[in-house]
Design a protein around this motif. Structure first.
Motif, PDB file in Angstrom:
ATOM      1  N   PHE A  12       0.840  -1.195   0.000  1.00 52.35           N
ATOM      2  CA  PHE A  12       0.000   0.000   0.000  1.00 52.35           C
ATOM      3  C   PHE A  12       0.879   1.251   0.000  1.00 52.35           C
ATOM      4  O   PHE A  12       0.672   2.182  -0.775  1.00 52.35           O
ATOM      5  N   CYS A  13       1.888   1.266   0.863  1.00 50.92           N
ATOM      6  CA  CYS A  13       2.811   2.404   0.947  1.00 50.92           C
ATOM      7  C   CYS A  13       3.526   2.618  -0.382  1.00 50.92           C
ATOM      8  O   CYS A  13       3.599   3.731  -0.885  1.00 50.92           O
ATOM      9  N   ARG A  14       4.033   1.534  -0.960  1.00 53.09           N
ATOM     10  CA  ARG A  14       4.784   1.603  -2.213  1.00 53.09           C
ATOM     11  C   ARG A  14       3.927   2.160  -3.353  1.00 53.09           C
ATOM     12  O   ARG A  14       4.402   2.878  -4.215  1.00 53.09           O
ATOM     13  N   GLU A  15       2.645   1.831  -3.356  1.00 48.63           N
ATOM     14  CA  GLU A  15       1.753   2.206  -4.451  1.00 48.63           C
ATOM     15  C   GLU A  15       0.868   3.412  -4.155  1.00 48.63           C
ATOM     16  O   GLU A  15       0.028   3.777  -4.972  1.00 48.63           O
ATOM     17  N   LEU A  16       1.075   4.057  -3.018  1.00 45.14           N
ATOM     18  CA  LEU A  16       0.183   5.144  -2.610  1.00 45.14           C
ATOM     19  C   LEU A  16       0.134   6.287  -3.628  1.00 45.14           C
ATOM     20  O   LEU A  16      -0.942   6.820  -3.896  1.00 45.14           O
ATOM     21  N   ALA A  17       1.244   6.633  -4.219  1.00 52.65           N
ATOM     22  CA  ALA A  17       1.227   7.719  -5.217  1.00 52.65           C
ATOM     23  C   ALA A  17       0.306   7.361  -6.386  1.00 52.65           C
ATOM     24  O   ALA A  17      -0.467   8.208  -6.858  1.00 52.65           O
ATOM     25  N   THR A  18       0.353   6.108  -6.832  1.00 56.44           N
ATOM     26  CA  THR A  18      -0.521   5.661  -7.923  1.00 56.44           C
ATOM     27  C   THR A  18      -1.977   5.676  -7.479  1.00 56.44           C
ATOM     28  O   THR A  18      -2.854   6.128  -8.220  1.00 56.44           O
ATOM     29  N   PHE A  19      -2.243   5.196  -6.262  1.00 60.92           N
ATOM     30  CA  PHE A  19      -3.616   5.209  -5.758  1.00 60.92           C
ATOM     31  C   PHE A  19      -4.159   6.632  -5.705  1.00 60.92           C
ATOM     32  O   PHE A  19      -5.312   6.869  -6.023  1.00 60.92           O
ATOM     33  N   ARG A  20      -3.316   7.576  -5.304  1.00 63.09           N
ATOM     34  CA  ARG A  20      -3.766   8.964  -5.245  1.00 63.09           C
ATOM     35  C   ARG A  20      -4.125   9.485  -6.634  1.00 63.09           C
ATOM     36  O   ARG A  20      -5.117  10.182  -6.795  1.00 63.09           O
ATOM     37  N   LEU A  21      -3.333   9.131  -7.628  1.00 61.36           N
ATOM     38  CA  LEU A  21      -3.630   9.560  -8.997  1.00 61.36           C
ATOM     39  C   LEU A  21      -4.942   8.977  -9.513  1.00 61.36           C
ATOM     40  O   LEU A  21      -5.661   9.620 -10.269  1.00 61.36           O
ATOM     41  N   LEU A  22      -5.232   7.747  -9.126  1.00 67.58           N
ATOM     42  CA  LEU A  22      -6.392   7.036  -9.660  1.00 67.58           C
ATOM     43  C   LEU A  22      -7.631   7.119  -8.777  1.00 67.58           C
ATOM     44  O   LEU A  22      -8.678   6.598  -9.159  1.00 67.58           O
ATOM     45  N   SER A  23      -7.521   7.762  -7.624  1.00 67.12           N
ATOM     46  CA  SER A  23      -8.636   7.727  -6.669  1.00 67.12           C
ATOM     47  C   SER A  23      -9.829   8.582  -7.076  1.00 67.12           C
ATOM     48  O   SER A  23     -10.949   8.300  -6.657  1.00 67.12           O
ATOM     49  N   GLY A  24      -9.606   9.613  -7.887  1.00 69.08           N
ATOM     50  CA  GLY A  24     -10.721  10.433  -8.364  1.00 69.08           C
ATOM     51  C   GLY A  24     -11.593  10.934  -7.229  1.00 69.08           C
ATOM     52  O   GLY A  24     -11.116  11.540  -6.281  1.00 69.08           O
ATOM     53  N   SER A  25     -12.878  10.621  -7.303  1.00 70.11           N
ATOM     54  CA  SER A  25     -13.836  11.097  -6.309  1.00 70.11           C
ATOM     55  C   SER A  25     -13.666  10.402  -4.958  1.00 70.11           C
ATOM     56  O   SER A  25     -14.273  10.813  -3.979  1.00 70.11           O
ATOM     57  N   ARG A  26     -12.830   9.364  -4.903  1.00 67.19           N
ATOM     58  CA  ARG A  26     -12.598   8.641  -3.644  1.00 67.19           C
ATOM     59  C   ARG A  26     -11.353   9.156  -2.916  1.00 67.19           C
ATOM     60  O   ARG A  26     -10.893   8.555  -1.969  1.00 67.19           O
ATOM     61  N   ARG A  27     -10.805  10.274  -3.377  1.00 65.44           N
ATOM     62  CA  ARG A  27      -9.561  10.790  -2.799  1.00 65.44           C
ATOM     63  C   ARG A  27      -9.697  11.074  -1.307  1.00 65.44           C
ATOM     64  O   ARG A  27      -8.795  10.774  -0.519  1.00 65.44           O
ATOM     65  N   ALA A  28     -10.801  11.657  -0.885  1.00 68.29           N
ATOM     66  CA  ALA A  28     -10.988  11.960   0.536  1.00 68.29           C
ATOM     67  C   ALA A  28     -10.987  10.681   1.364  1.00 68.29           C
ATOM     68  O   ALA A  28     -10.372  10.627   2.435  1.00 68.29           O
ATOM     69  N   ALA A  29     -11.653   9.642   0.865  1.00 69.36           N
ATOM     70  CA  ALA A  29     -11.673   8.354   1.575  1.00 69.36           C
ATOM     71  C   ALA A  29     -10.267   7.762   1.653  1.00 69.36           C
ATOM     72  O   ALA A  29      -9.872   7.204   2.684  1.00 69.36           O
ATOM     73  N   LEU A  30      -9.511   7.891   0.564  1.00 63.99           N
ATOM     74  CA  LEU A  30      -8.137   7.393   0.558  1.00 63.99           C
ATOM     75  C   LEU A  30      -7.290   8.139   1.589  1.00 63.99           C
ATOM     76  O   LEU A  30      -6.543   7.526   2.354  1.00 63.99           O
ATOM     77  N   GLU A  31      -7.421   9.446   1.648  1.00 69.14           N
ATOM     78  CA  GLU A  31      -6.628  10.234   2.602  1.00 69.14           C
ATOM     79  C   GLU A  31      -7.026   9.919   4.046  1.00 69.14           C
ATOM     80  O   GLU A  31      -6.180   9.917   4.939  1.00 69.14           O
ATOM     81  N   GLN A  32      -8.294   9.625   4.276  1.00 65.46           N
ATOM     82  CA  GLN A  32      -8.719   9.201   5.614  1.00 65.46           C
ATOM     83  C   GLN A  32      -8.091   7.855   5.958  1.00 65.46           C
ATOM     84  O   GLN A  32      -7.672   7.627   7.102  1.00 65.46           O
ATOM     85  N   ALA A  33      -7.994   6.963   4.983  1.00 62.77           N
ATOM     86  CA  ALA A  33      -7.352   5.663   5.199  1.00 62.77           C
ATOM     87  C   ALA A  33      -5.878   5.846   5.541  1.00 62.77           C
ATOM     88  O   ALA A  33      -5.351   5.191   6.447  1.00 62.77           O
ATOM     89  N   VAL A  34      -5.215   6.746   4.834  1.00 61.55           N
ATOM     90  CA  VAL A  34      -3.799   7.024   5.113  1.00 61.55           C
ATOM     91  C   VAL A  34      -3.641   7.553   6.536  1.00 61.55           C
ATOM     92  O   VAL A  34      -2.752   7.127   7.280  1.00 61.55           O
ATOM     93  N   ARG A  35      -4.512   8.462   6.920  1.00 55.93           N
ATOM     94  CA  ARG A  35      -4.454   9.005   8.287  1.00 55.93           C
ATOM     95  C   ARG A  35      -4.641   7.906   9.320  1.00 55.93           C
ATOM     96  O   ARG A  35      -3.924   7.832  10.306  1.00 55.93           O
ATOM     97  N   ARG A  36      -5.589   6.996   9.066  1.00 52.95           N
ATOM     98  CA  ARG A  36      -5.832   5.897  10.002  1.00 52.95           C
ATOM     99  C   ARG A  36      -4.613   4.979  10.103  1.00 52.95           C
ATOM    100  O   ARG A  36      -4.261   4.533  11.193  1.00 52.95           O
ATOM    101  N   LEU A  37      -3.953   4.707   8.976  1.00 47.79           N
ATOM    102  CA  LEU A  37      -2.727   3.899   9.016  1.00 47.79           C
ATOM    103  C   LEU A  37      -1.647   4.605   9.827  1.00 47.79           C
ATOM    104  O   LEU A  37      -0.950   3.983  10.628  1.00 47.79           O
ATOM    105  N   ARG A  38      -1.504   5.894   9.604  1.00 45.41           N
ATOM    106  CA  ARG A  38      -0.508   6.691  10.323  1.00 45.41           C
ATOM    107  C   ARG A  38      -0.762   6.632  11.828  1.00 45.41           C
ATOM    108  O   ARG A  38       0.174   6.652  12.626  1.00 45.41           O
ATOM    109  N   GLU A  39      -2.019   6.530  12.204  1.00 46.32           N
ATOM    110  CA  GLU A  39      -2.383   6.477  13.620  1.00 46.32           C
ATOM    111  C   GLU A  39      -2.308   5.067  14.196  1.00 46.32           C
ATOM    112  O   GLU A  39      -2.574   4.861  15.372  1.00 46.32           O
ATOM    113  N   GLY A  40      -1.967   4.073  13.348  1.00 45.28           N
ATOM    114  CA  GLY A  40      -1.755   2.722  13.851  1.00 45.28           C
ATOM    115  C   GLY A  40      -2.869   1.723  13.589  1.00 45.28           C
ATOM    116  O   GLY A  40      -2.817   0.602  14.099  1.00 45.28           O
ATOM    117  N   ALA A  41      -3.867   2.063  12.799  1.00 44.09           N
ATOM    118  CA  ALA A  41      -4.944   1.125  12.487  1.00 44.09           C
ATOM    119  C   ALA A  41      -4.397  -0.046  11.669  1.00 44.09           C
ATOM    120  O   ALA A  41      -3.406   0.090  10.944  1.00 44.09           O
TER     121      ALA A  41
END
Length: 115
Positions: A12-41
């Motif tokens: 997930f970490c390795r491919e995050l830049a690609t996911f961000r490019l392809l996330s489109g309208s799901r970008r906010a959900a993706l960024e929330q997922a990143v925040r949750r990972l950063r917090e230890g989820a």
């Protein structure tokens, strides 16, 4: 963390830049997922709601040509590791390229020189 979970987290970490490019309208959900990972989820918990297929990354890149500028030079002796120990991600660095980054934790990976 189970080894398979750590591998999934690393992918997930390795491919995050690609996911961000392809996330489109799901970008906010993706960024929330990143925040949750950063917090230890747990990675499984985070990915359940996203629907991104990590194993489909080859399909994402399949038709993209390699540019000459992307051709790596010789490897720098040593390995780069997750900067916070959250996963088992390891990367090599090649001459002419900057150090690999963890976009989840917004840090450069930690360099460990060859012995």
């Amino acid at each position: 963390m189970e080894p398979a979970d750590s591998d999934l987290h690393a992918e997930f970490c390795r491919e995050l830049a690609t996911f961000r490019l392809l996330s489109g309208s799901r970008r906010a959900a993706l960024e929330q997922a990143v925040r949750r990972l950063r917090e230890g989820a747990a990675i499984d918990e985070v990915l359940d709601g996203l629907g991104f297929g990590l194993l489909d990354r080859q399909n994402l890149r399949g038709g993209l040509p390699t540019r000459a500028a992307d051709t790596p030079g010789p490897p720098v002796p040593g390995t780069y590791l997750c900067p916070v120990g959250a996963c088992h991600r390891t990367e090599k660095r090649y001459a002419g390229h900057g150090p690999p980054e963890c976009l989840v934790h917004e840090r450069v990976l930690t360099f460990v020189p060859d012995a």
